[in-house]
Design an enzyme around this catalytic site. Structure first.
Site: not given
Ligand code: CTP
Length: 409
Positions: A211-214, A278
């Site tokens: 995943g990502n931190r958005s 994102a």
């Protein structure tokens, strides 16, 4: 939604009560920036205000010149509250005098201004002050108080600073009214706007993902602002950390491919698509049905990833081929490039690659330490020219992005 609130503090005994104004605003989640006059700092200490506001306190006109602070603070504000406002400050505001940072901040701002006067009764009733207050009211400035009661000395009468909770409640009500008025202007009325927000997650096995931190805050702010401006909004949400706004159609999507499906469905009859999410560029080639076990892997685990569809670029290409006539496409690019010129070059290359009408480039690090809870962006058009620059709360940045979209027509 967190607002960027400037609290102006001027030099009166009641300045100590401004600490509670700042505190109440911070406790309800707003990003508070104190601008104090030199006289105010004789009554209340900078460290107190910095600790309570959780931001640096600004007072000097000639500090922060490189970031053009004398106008930047006002431009970024959603709301300005001056408490206490002395007779002297009220006179300066009425005359538009900008000989200190607070005066410049007020003049450079289009945000609603709320003042809470505090002074002795004779000063409040002096014809000069009466005329100045009338001038400010006629310009739309909101005046809270003063209350009637015990003043600093033995005297009592009108002139006492309103209670901090009353000032905060009145100021937030003024902002709500201002936002409702903007919404009623409805420049997106009847337009169908689709916004993607958050970050996709690509599963590896039933319990893990890439995943990502958005957090989705900026996309949610755009959806809220578009709704407030009269649009019919669909929010395609990928793992938001914040609540979606009221009054929008919510579609949940987890992976890039789910998001693509949701976007394709919604874009068919949309006027504007804002891709703030994102989206993972790659996903695991294989999703295993049961939890990946250490014993079966040894000391290293190699993941093989395959490319996800580039949703925005595919839509841009489809549009060039004549599909989606009339759809406005807006992309985002959060870049870590520290050099402003190189960052813009990356943005220009990206918008050309994606075939979007506008690209919102996040200026990560350009205004560090200032709008910490907010955002700072440059908006490029298809030719790579800067059409807008905005810094401030995510809500005010959202409105500037929507202004740039409206200006495409
Ligand atoms: N985007 C998309 N589909 C993807 C990846 C990104 O639609 N698979 C969209 C994003 O929502 C954003 C824009 O494309 O609006 C730019 O995303 P970004 O991650 O900055 O660009 P990339 O295409 O991933 O380019 P790079 O990794 O080279 O920065």
């Amino acid at each position: 939604m967190a607002l960027n609130v400037v609290v102006g503090i001027t030099g009166g005994i009641a300045a100590y009560k401004a600490v509670n104004v700042v505190r109440s605003l911070v406790l309800v989640g707003h990003d508070v920036h104190v601008v104090a006059t030199d006289a105010a700092l004789r009554f209340v200490g900078r460290p107190t205000l910095e600790a309570i506001s959780r931001n640096p306190v600004h007072s000097e006109l000639y500090e922060g010149v490189a970031e053009v602070r004398h106008v930047a603070i006002g431009q970024a504000a959603d709301l300005i509250v001056i408490a206490p406002a002395t007779a002297n400050t009220i006179a300066k505001l009425a005359a538009g005098i900008a000989d200190d940072l607070l005066g410049n901040t007020v003049l450079a701002s289009t945000a609603p201004l709320v003042i809470a006067p505090a002074m002795h009764t004779e000063m409040w009733q002096n014809p000069a002050t009466v005329a100045n207050i009338a001038t400010l009211r006629s310009r739309g400035v909101s005046v809270v108080g003063p209350a009637v009661g015990q003043l600093t000395g033995r005297d009592s009468g009108p002139g006492r600073l309103e209670e901090p909770e009353t000032i905060v409640a009145a100021a937030l009500a003024v902002y709500a009214e201002h936002a409702a008025r903007l919404a009623a202007s409805g420049d997106l009325s009847g337009r169908r706007v689709v916004v993607t927000a958050g970050g996709t997650r690509e599963p590896l096995d039933p319990v893990r993902f890439l995943g990502n931190r958005s957090s989705g805050r900026q996309g949610v702010a755009i959806a809220a602002a578009a709704r407030a401006r009269g649009a019919d909004v669909t929010l395609i949400a990928a793992h938001l950390e914040v609540s979606p706004p009221e009054g929008v159609t919510l579609v949940e999507a987890s992976t890039a491919r789910e998001l693509q499906q949701a976007v394709t469905d919604a874009a068919a009859d949309a006027d504007i698509l804002v891709m703030a999410a994102a989206v993972a560029d790659y996903r695991p080639a294989v999703v295993v049905d049961s939890k990946i076990k250490k014993e079966s892997q040894g000391d290293t685990l190699e993941l093989s990833l395959v490319k996800n569809p580039d949703i925005l670029a595919e839509l841009g290409a489809a549009r060039r081929a004549g599909e989606y006539p009339g759809l406005r496409l807006v992309g985002f690019a959060a870049e870590t490039e520290p050099d402003p010129a190189a960052l813009l070059e990356l943005g220009r290359a990206k918008i050309a690659r994606k075939g979007a009408d506008l690209l919102v480039v996040n200026r990560v690090g350009w205004t560090e330490g200032f709008a910490t809870d907010g955002n700072s962006v440059v908006v490029l058009d298809g030719a790579g020219d800067i059409v807008s620059e905005a810094a401030g709360s995510k809500m005010s940045v959202a409105d500037r992005i929507l202004d740039a979209i409206v200006a495409l027509d």
